[in-house]
Scaffold this motif. Structure first.
Motif, PDB file in Angstrom:
ATOM      1  N   MET A   1       4.390   4.813   8.189  1.00  0.00           N
ATOM      2  CA  MET A   1       4.513   4.712   6.752  1.00  0.00           C
ATOM      3  C   MET A   1       5.124   5.993   6.191  1.00  0.00           C
ATOM      4  O   MET A   1       5.027   7.045   6.769  1.00  0.00           O
ATOM      5  CB  MET A   1       3.150   4.488   6.100  1.00  0.00           C
ATOM      6  N   SER A   2       5.716   5.863   5.034  1.00  0.00           N
ATOM      7  CA  SER A   2       6.359   7.032   4.432  1.00  0.00           C
ATOM      8  C   SER A   2       5.399   7.735   3.489  1.00  0.00           C
ATOM      9  O   SER A   2       4.270   7.311   3.281  1.00  0.00           O
ATOM     10  CB  SER A   2       7.611   6.598   3.677  1.00  0.00           C
ATOM     11  N   ALA A   3       5.877   8.798   2.895  1.00  0.00           N
ATOM     12  CA  ALA A   3       5.053   9.554   1.959  1.00  0.00           C
ATOM     13  C   ALA A   3       4.820   8.779   0.671  1.00  0.00           C
ATOM     14  O   ALA A   3       3.898   9.086  -0.074  1.00  0.00           O
ATOM     15  CB  ALA A   3       5.721  10.893   1.649  1.00  0.00           C
ATOM     16  N   ASP A   4       5.639   7.727   0.375  1.00  0.00           N
ATOM     17  CA  ASP A   4       5.476   6.944  -0.844  1.00  0.00           C
ATOM     18  C   ASP A   4       4.311   5.965  -0.759  1.00  0.00           C
ATOM     19  O   ASP A   4       3.887   5.426  -1.762  1.00  0.00           O
ATOM     20  CB  ASP A   4       6.755   6.153  -1.141  1.00  0.00           C
ATOM     21  N   PHE A   5       3.800   5.747   0.439  1.00  0.00           N
ATOM     22  CA  PHE A   5       2.733   4.767   0.611  1.00  0.00           C
ATOM     23  C   PHE A   5       1.421   5.328   0.084  1.00  0.00           C
ATOM     24  O   PHE A   5       1.014   6.437   0.405  1.00  0.00           O
ATOM     25  CB  PHE A   5       2.586   4.387   2.084  1.00  0.00           C
ATOM     26  N   ASN A   6       0.770   4.527  -0.758  1.00  0.00           N
ATOM     27  CA  ASN A   6      -0.520   4.907  -1.316  1.00  0.00           C
ATOM     28  C   ASN A   6      -1.504   3.793  -0.995  1.00  0.00           C
ATOM     29  O   ASN A   6      -1.389   2.694  -1.525  1.00  0.00           O
ATOM     30  CB  ASN A   6      -0.389   5.109  -2.827  1.00  0.00           C
ATOM     31  N   PRO A   7      -2.494   4.025  -0.137  1.00  0.00           N
ATOM     32  CA  PRO A   7      -3.405   2.951   0.265  1.00  0.00           C
ATOM     33  C   PRO A   7      -4.273   2.422  -0.870  1.00  0.00           C
ATOM     34  O   PRO A   7      -4.798   1.323  -0.782  1.00  0.00           O
ATOM     35  CB  PRO A   7      -4.251   3.589   1.365  1.00  0.00           C
ATOM     36  N   THR A   8      -4.416   3.170  -1.967  1.00  0.00           N
ATOM     37  CA  THR A   8      -5.220   2.685  -3.083  1.00  0.00           C
ATOM     38  C   THR A   8      -4.431   1.773  -4.016  1.00  0.00           C
ATOM     39  O   THR A   8      -5.010   1.087  -4.845  1.00  0.00           O
ATOM     40  CB  THR A   8      -5.790   3.865  -3.904  1.00  0.00           C
ATOM     41  N   ASP A   9      -3.113   1.773  -3.891  1.00  0.00           N
ATOM     42  CA  ASP A   9      -2.258   0.906  -4.701  1.00  0.00           C
ATOM     43  C   ASP A   9      -1.939  -0.351  -3.897  1.00  0.00           C
ATOM     44  O   ASP A   9      -1.241  -0.287  -2.892  1.00  0.00           O
ATOM     45  CB  ASP A   9      -0.975   1.634  -5.076  1.00  0.00           C
ATOM     46  N   PRO A  10      -2.441  -1.531  -4.313  1.00  0.00           N
ATOM     47  CA  PRO A  10      -2.222  -2.737  -3.517  1.00  0.00           C
ATOM     48  C   PRO A  10      -0.762  -3.190  -3.468  1.00  0.00           C
ATOM     49  O   PRO A  10      -0.377  -3.933  -2.586  1.00  0.00           O
ATOM     50  CB  PRO A  10      -3.091  -3.791  -4.206  1.00  0.00           C
ATOM     51  N   PHE A  11       0.067  -2.734  -4.386  1.00  0.00           N
ATOM     52  CA  PHE A  11       1.461  -3.158  -4.435  1.00  0.00           C
ATOM     53  C   PHE A  11       2.426  -2.130  -3.860  1.00  0.00           C
ATOM     54  O   PHE A  11       3.633  -2.349  -3.853  1.00  0.00           O
ATOM     55  CB  PHE A  11       1.862  -3.496  -5.872  1.00  0.00           C
ATOM     56  N   SER A  12       1.918  -1.020  -3.379  1.00  0.00           N
ATOM     57  CA  SER A  12       2.823   0.029  -2.891  1.00  0.00           C
ATOM     58  C   SER A  12       3.610  -0.427  -1.670  1.00  0.00           C
ATOM     59  O   SER A  12       4.788  -0.093  -1.543  1.00  0.00           O
ATOM     60  CB  SER A  12       2.047   1.303  -2.579  1.00  0.00           C
ATOM     61  N   LEU A  13       2.981  -1.191  -0.775  1.00  0.00           N
ATOM     62  CA  LEU A  13       3.702  -1.671   0.398  1.00  0.00           C
ATOM     63  C   LEU A  13       4.839  -2.603  -0.016  1.00  0.00           C
ATOM     64  O   LEU A  13       5.965  -2.483   0.474  1.00  0.00           O
ATOM     65  CB  LEU A  13       2.745  -2.389   1.345  1.00  0.00           C
ATOM     66  N   PHE A  14       4.562  -3.533  -0.957  1.00  0.00           N
ATOM     67  CA  PHE A  14       5.603  -4.448  -1.425  1.00  0.00           C
ATOM     68  C   PHE A  14       6.712  -3.699  -2.158  1.00  0.00           C
ATOM     69  O   PHE A  14       7.891  -4.002  -1.999  1.00  0.00           O
ATOM     70  CB  PHE A  14       5.016  -5.526  -2.337  1.00  0.00           C
ATOM     71  N   ARG A  15       6.338  -2.714  -2.954  1.00  0.00           N
ATOM     72  CA  ARG A  15       7.329  -1.922  -3.676  1.00  0.00           C
ATOM     73  C   ARG A  15       8.227  -1.179  -2.686  1.00  0.00           C
ATOM     74  O   ARG A  15       9.447  -1.143  -2.844  1.00  0.00           O
ATOM     75  CB  ARG A  15       6.622  -0.940  -4.615  1.00  0.00           C
ATOM     76  N   GLN A  16       7.617  -0.622  -1.653  1.00  0.00           N
ATOM     77  CA  GLN A  16       8.389   0.113  -0.652  1.00  0.00           C
ATOM     78  C   GLN A  16       9.330  -0.838   0.096  1.00  0.00           C
ATOM     79  O   GLN A  16      10.494  -0.517   0.318  1.00  0.00           O
ATOM     80  CB  GLN A  16       7.460   0.807   0.324  1.00  0.00           C
ATOM     81  N   LEU A  17       8.840  -2.022   0.471  1.00  0.00           N
ATOM     82  CA  LEU A  17       9.692  -2.996   1.149  1.00  0.00           C
ATOM     83  C   LEU A  17      10.847  -3.428   0.255  1.00  0.00           C
ATOM     84  O   LEU A  17      11.970  -3.592   0.702  1.00  0.00           O
ATOM     85  CB  LEU A  17       8.871  -4.210   1.586  1.00  0.00           C
ATOM     86  N   TRP A  18      10.559  -3.639  -1.031  1.00  0.00           N
ATOM     87  CA  TRP A  18      11.588  -4.074  -1.969  1.00  0.00           C
ATOM     88  C   TRP A  18      12.649  -2.996  -2.142  1.00  0.00           C
ATOM     89  O   TRP A  18      13.842  -3.267  -2.144  1.00  0.00           O
ATOM     90  CB  TRP A  18      10.951  -4.429  -3.308  1.00  0.00           C
ATOM     91  N   GLN A  19      12.216  -1.753  -2.262  1.00  0.00           N
ATOM     92  CA  GLN A  19      13.169  -0.659  -2.435  1.00  0.00           C
ATOM     93  C   GLN A  19      14.027  -0.472  -1.195  1.00  0.00           C
ATOM     94  O   GLN A  19      15.208  -0.176  -1.292  1.00  0.00           O
ATOM     95  CB  GLN A  19      12.429   0.639  -2.754  1.00  0.00           C
ATOM     96  N   ASN A  20      13.455  -0.677  -0.019  1.00  0.00           N
ATOM     97  CA  ASN A  20      14.217  -0.515   1.214  1.00  0.00           C
ATOM     98  C   ASN A  20      15.181  -1.673   1.451  1.00  0.00           C
ATOM     99  O   ASN A  20      16.193  -1.510   2.115  1.00  0.00           O
ATOM    100  CB  ASN A  20      13.279  -0.379   2.413  1.00  0.00           C
ATOM    101  N   SER A  21      14.869  -2.859   0.920  1.00  0.00           N
ATOM    102  CA  SER A  21      15.730  -4.005   1.175  1.00  0.00           C
ATOM    103  C   SER A  21      16.866  -4.128   0.164  1.00  0.00           C
ATOM    104  O   SER A  21      17.852  -4.800   0.422  1.00  0.00           O
ATOM    105  CB  SER A  21      14.908  -5.296   1.165  1.00  0.00           C
ATOM    106  N   THR A  22      16.760  -3.506  -0.981  1.00  0.00           N
ATOM    107  CA  THR A  22      17.785  -3.593  -2.016  1.00  0.00           C
ATOM    108  C   THR A  22      18.846  -2.532  -1.764  1.00  0.00           C
ATOM    109  O   THR A  22      18.527  -1.356  -1.675  1.00  0.00           O
ATOM    110  CB  THR A  22      17.165  -3.386  -3.409  1.00  0.00           C
ATOM    111  N   PRO A  23      20.113  -2.950  -1.620  1.00  0.00           N
ATOM    112  CA  PRO A  23      21.156  -1.950  -1.405  1.00  0.00           C
ATOM    113  C   PRO A  23      21.317  -1.049  -2.624  1.00  0.00           C
ATOM    114  O   PRO A  23      21.030  -1.466  -3.749  1.00  0.00           O
ATOM    115  CB  PRO A  23      22.419  -2.779  -1.168  1.00  0.00           C
TER     116      PRO A  23
END
Length: 82
Positions: free
Chosen positions: A1-23
């Protein structure tokens, strides 16, 4: 996981995936900003609309054809009284 991942935020994983998939530079949910882009999108949607209208007409014609075939079979089938 990267430094942007926050385990207390339930949407952080989805946000990170979305940011990585969008050119870079792509904004999928923002409206077009230039008049040319708006006109291009309108033209694309008109093509899709006409294609869907044509397919709807073909489906309606197929249904009517099947109705006529069903009526012809019913007319040609001998009725048996019980």
């Amino acid at each position: 996981m990267s430094a942007d991942f926050n385990p207390t935020d339930p949407f952080s994983l989805f946000r990170q995936l979305w940011q990585n998939s969008t050119p870079p530079g792509a904004q999928p949910f923002l409206p077009p900003m230039s008049e040319e882009e708006i006109e291009r999108k309108q033209a694309e949607l008109r093509v899709v609309e006409s294609w869907l209208t044509m397919n709807l007409g073909m489906v309606a014609m197929q249904i009517k054809t099947l109705d006529m075939q069903k009526a012809a079979l019913a007319a040609l089938t001998p009725k048996t009284d019980k």
